[in-house]
Design a protein around this motif. Structure first.
Motif, mmCIF file in Angstrom:
data_model
loop_
_atom_site.group_PDB
_atom_site.id
_atom_site.type_symbol
_atom_site.label_atom_id
_atom_site.label_comp_id
_atom_site.label_asym_id
_atom_site.label_seq_id
_atom_site.Cartn_x
_atom_site.Cartn_y
_atom_site.Cartn_z
ATOM 1 N N MET A 232 0.846 -1.203 0.000
ATOM 2 C CA MET A 232 0.000 0.000 0.000
ATOM 3 C C MET A 232 0.878 1.248 0.000
ATOM 4 O O MET A 232 1.843 1.337 0.735
ATOM 5 C CB MET A 232 -0.921 0.001 1.221
ATOM 6 C CG MET A 232 -1.752 1.258 1.390
ATOM 7 S SD MET A 232 -2.974 1.522 0.084
ATOM 8 C CE MET A 232 -4.159 0.244 0.475
ATOM 9 N N ILE A 233 0.538 2.201 -0.847
ATOM 10 C CA ILE A 233 1.263 3.475 -0.907
ATOM 11 C C ILE A 233 0.990 4.258 0.375
ATOM 12 O O ILE A 233 -0.169 4.492 0.739
ATOM 13 C CB ILE A 233 0.812 4.300 -2.126
ATOM 14 C CG1 ILE A 233 0.960 3.501 -3.414
ATOM 15 C CG2 ILE A 233 1.590 5.613 -2.202
ATOM 16 C CD1 ILE A 233 2.371 3.124 -3.759
ATOM 17 N N PRO A 234 2.020 4.676 1.115
ATOM 18 C CA PRO A 234 1.779 5.400 2.376
ATOM 19 C C PRO A 234 1.149 6.772 2.151
ATOM 20 O O PRO A 234 1.413 7.437 1.134
ATOM 21 C CB PRO A 234 3.175 5.517 2.983
ATOM 22 C CG PRO A 234 4.116 5.360 1.849
ATOM 23 C CD PRO A 234 3.454 4.448 0.859
ATOM 24 N N GLU A 235 0.335 7.206 3.113
ATOM 25 C CA GLU A 235 -0.308 8.523 3.019
ATOM 26 C C GLU A 235 0.699 9.654 3.130
ATOM 27 O O GLU A 235 0.410 10.780 2.713
ATOM 28 C CB GLU A 235 -1.358 8.668 4.121
ATOM 29 C CG GLU A 235 -2.630 7.909 3.879
ATOM 30 C CD GLU A 235 -3.741 8.383 4.793
ATOM 31 O OE1 GLU A 235 -3.954 9.612 4.880
ATOM 32 O OE2 GLU A 235 -4.372 7.535 5.421
ATOM 33 N N THR A 236 1.832 9.401 3.704
ATOM 34 C CA THR A 236 2.833 10.451 3.907
ATOM 35 C C THR A 236 3.701 10.679 2.682
ATOM 36 O O THR A 236 4.556 11.575 2.695
ATOM 37 C CB THR A 236 3.735 10.086 5.089
ATOM 38 O OG1 THR A 236 4.261 8.767 4.886
ATOM 39 C CG2 THR A 236 2.965 10.127 6.391
ATOM 40 N N LEU A 237 3.494 9.905 1.606
ATOM 41 C CA LEU A 237 4.325 10.027 0.407
ATOM 42 C C LEU A 237 3.650 10.916 -0.628
ATOM 43 O O LEU A 237 2.477 10.735 -0.959
ATOM 44 C CB LEU A 237 4.591 8.653 -0.205
ATOM 45 C CG LEU A 237 5.390 8.642 -1.518
ATOM 46 C CD1 LEU A 237 6.821 9.136 -1.295
ATOM 47 C CD2 LEU A 237 5.383 7.257 -2.148
ATOM 48 N N VAL A 238 4.396 11.872 -1.162
ATOM 49 C CA VAL A 238 3.951 12.700 -2.288
ATOM 50 C C VAL A 238 4.976 12.534 -3.401
ATOM 51 O O VAL A 238 6.171 12.738 -3.179
ATOM 52 C CB VAL A 238 3.824 14.184 -1.899
ATOM 53 C CG1 VAL A 238 3.356 15.013 -3.095
ATOM 54 C CG2 VAL A 238 2.870 14.351 -0.722
ATOM 55 N N THR A 239 4.515 12.151 -4.582
ATOM 56 C CA THR A 239 5.411 11.938 -5.719
ATOM 57 C C THR A 239 5.333 13.138 -6.655
ATOM 58 O O THR A 239 4.245 13.613 -6.982
ATOM 59 C CB THR A 239 5.037 10.649 -6.461
ATOM 60 O OG1 THR A 239 5.113 9.550 -5.555
ATOM 61 C CG2 THR A 239 5.990 10.385 -7.618
ATOM 62 N N VAL A 240 6.501 13.619 -7.073
ATOM 63 C CA VAL A 240 6.600 14.791 -7.944
ATOM 64 C C VAL A 240 7.399 14.402 -9.189
ATOM 65 O O VAL A 240 8.488 13.836 -9.077
ATOM 66 C CB VAL A 240 7.297 15.970 -7.235
ATOM 67 C CG1 VAL A 240 7.320 17.207 -8.134
ATOM 68 C CG2 VAL A 240 6.612 16.281 -5.909
ATOM 69 N N VAL A 241 6.851 14.709 -10.357
ATOM 70 C CA VAL A 241 7.513 14.379 -11.620
ATOM 71 C C VAL A 241 7.544 15.613 -12.514
ATOM 72 O O VAL A 241 6.547 16.313 -12.658
ATOM 73 C CB VAL A 241 6.788 13.216 -12.331
ATOM 74 C CG1 VAL A 241 7.225 13.108 -13.781
ATOM 75 C CG2 VAL A 241 7.047 11.904 -11.609
ATOM 76 N N ARG A 242 8.695 15.860 -13.097
ATOM 77 C CA ARG A 242 8.819 16.956 -14.059
ATOM 78 C C ARG A 242 8.207 16.556 -15.400
ATOM 79 O O ARG A 242 8.348 15.411 -15.832
ATOM 80 C CB ARG A 242 10.288 17.315 -14.283
ATOM 81 C CG ARG A 242 10.965 17.972 -13.108
ATOM 82 C CD ARG A 242 12.410 18.357 -13.467
ATOM 83 N NE ARG A 242 13.059 19.097 -12.390
ATOM 84 C CZ ARG A 242 13.756 18.552 -11.413
ATOM 85 N NH1 ARG A 242 13.895 17.233 -11.367
ATOM 86 N NH2 ARG A 242 14.305 19.297 -10.475
#
Length: 476
Positions: free
Chosen positions: A1-11
């Motif tokens: 499961m993807i954690p709630e505390t993770l934010v992914t940023v992509v250029r």
């Protein structure tokens, strides 16, 4: 499961929404390739996010299957606030771009949901037909229907103001009341601490008496489009912009558009700060007069008298500006202590609410946020932003974590922005059961703490005038 505390940023490849130099392979999609900057950014986002990692690069890859079970009912909530940018600087920085919406929809379809709805409640003066035409939404629907997938576009509003100004004819009850679910958060509302002066609650261009009927001590009502409450999964698709009332509009502010009538949504409180309101700093008899003219106008039926009273309000504001004040009359400054409460109430309703109109102890649906900042907006958003070639998209399971990261990438200090900072509080039906220091950001160069983030493009966004000097990162 993807954690709630993770934010992914992509250029993104470029800070625009055009075509790639040449198509690139995407074996999981029906066409087996991607052709736009937005498609590549969204595909890169899902890969870096780690969704369905074991099947990446194969025709079986279905990244959004991590959130969408087969047969699920899915709603996508873009930002379609208005059909034109009041700054005159184009639509790309105003609304969620259709190419981003389309790119996300391609992966929604792969997860095999039973239904997909794309909807929003723009401001009452938005010409939705013009918006559909400008955004080529009907062509988007037709493309998916040719693939055998029935996609619906919904305008969640009940009140329309085709002329866009007070005095113009108003269309009431654009949708049936049965198409909504009524919630009353009562004393659990974050507005309750202000409720002893609920008669001061205001929202621009709406009758204040109607607002008093929906928010009072022990009564705080919201009217939510039923489609959201019937959904198993909601994908929040905000456009990242500055906002005059909340400083930033992104994951948290975007949910104002799930409510059908704006008279359920307190945006500020009447009066200057010196008189216990939060409409503007200090006190001004001219602005106070303008507020009284607007109240009188909003209580009247459309017509010449209503238009005349609205014009008198504008004259009073201009006179105040000529004497050294600003032209703010809508809570458009850092001292607005109302709107963040409304926004966070709506977040709690979406996450914990059921179709019976009650908040439950556990989340009732998956809510995922994918934010379009390929071209973002600075300055006097949400209706008059100016473009920023920010060149990124983000993905997150938690909207609070998402906006904490968004603010820092814009060069703002999220701890100075009540909409974001107060979202970590320990109220009932919590939105973030973790501290801001726990937020991790997945960047192209690797993972790091959100506390280490600075403006993504190297320069900070220009804040709204009412927030300048009160929201910036000290080292941005």
């Amino acid at each position: 499961m993807i954690p709630e505390t993770l934010v992914t940023v992509v250029r993104s490849l470029r800070a625009d929404y055009g075509l790639l130099p040449e198509p690139q392979a995407a074996p999981e999609l029906p066409d087996q390739n991607i052709q736009t900057v937005a498609q590549r950014a969204i595909r890169d986002l899902f890969q870096r996010w780690g969704l369905d990692r074991t099947r990446q690069g194969t025709s079986a890859w279905s990244p959004l299957g991590a959130f969408i079970a087969p047969g699920s009912r899915v709603v996508l909530k873009p930002n379609w606030v208005l059909h034109h940018n009041q700054s005159g600087r184009g639509m790309d920085c105003l609304i969620t771009h259709t190419s981003v919406l389309e790119a996300v929809l391609e992966y929604v379809v792969l997860a095999r949901p039973s239904s997909v709805i794309v909807g929003d409640a723009p401001v009452q003066g938005c010409d939705f037909d013009r918006l559909r035409d400008t955004c080529r939404l009907d062509a988007l629907v037709e493309r998916f229907r040719r693939q055998g997938f029935d996609l619906r576009i919904c305008d969640f509003r009940r009140t329309l103001l085709p002329g866009g100004n007070l005095g113009a004819p108003r269309i009431e009850n654009g949708r049936e009341k049965a198409d909504y679910v009524l919630f009353d958060l009562a004393r659990d509302s974050l507005l309750e601490p202000l409720a002893t002066e609920a008669g001061k609650f205001r929202v621009t261009m709406y009758n204040p008496d109607l607002l008093s009927s929906t928010h009072a001590p022990g009564r705080h009502r919201y009217l939510i489009a039923r489609e959201l409450m019937q959904a198993d999964v909601v994908i929040n698709l905000p456009k990242l912009k500055c906002h005059k009332k909340t400083c930033v509009t992104g994951a948290l502010k975007n949910l104002v558009g799930i409510n059908g009538n704006k008279e359920y949504l307190p945006h500020h409180r009447k009066g200057g700060e010196a008189l216990g309101g939060d409409c503007y700093p200090g006190n001004s008899w001219l602005k106070s007069s303008a507020e009284n003219f607007l109240d009188a106008a909003n209580r009247r039926l459309p017509g010449k008298v209503q238009a005349g009273l609205a014009q008198l309000a504008q004259v009073a504001v201009r006179c105040a500006a000529a004497l050294g004040s600003d032209e703010n009359l809508e809570g458009s400054w850092f001292g607005n202590d109302t709107i963040w409460r409304t926004c966070l109430d709506l977040q709690r309703v979406l996450l914990y609410g059921n179709e019976d109109g009650f908040l439950q102890p556990a989340p009732q649906r998956q809510v995922v946020t994918i934010t379009d900042a390929i071209i973002a907006g600075e300055g006097e958003g949400p209706l008059a932003p100016e473009p920023v070639p920010a060149g990124f998209v983000t993905g997150a399971r938690n909207p609070v974590a998402a906006d904490w990261v968004h603010a820092r990438l814009m060069g703002f200090d999220p701890s100075k922005i009540p909409l974001i900072d107060r979202a970590f509080a320990d109220f009932s039906n919590r939105l973030a059961a973790f501290p801001s220091l726990a937020i991790q950001v997945r960047l192209p160069e690797g993972d790091r703490s959100a506390a280490e983030l600075f403006p993504f493009a190297g320069t900070s966004f220009r804040p709204p005038a009412g927030w300048a000097g009160h929201c910036e990162l000290e080292h941005s």
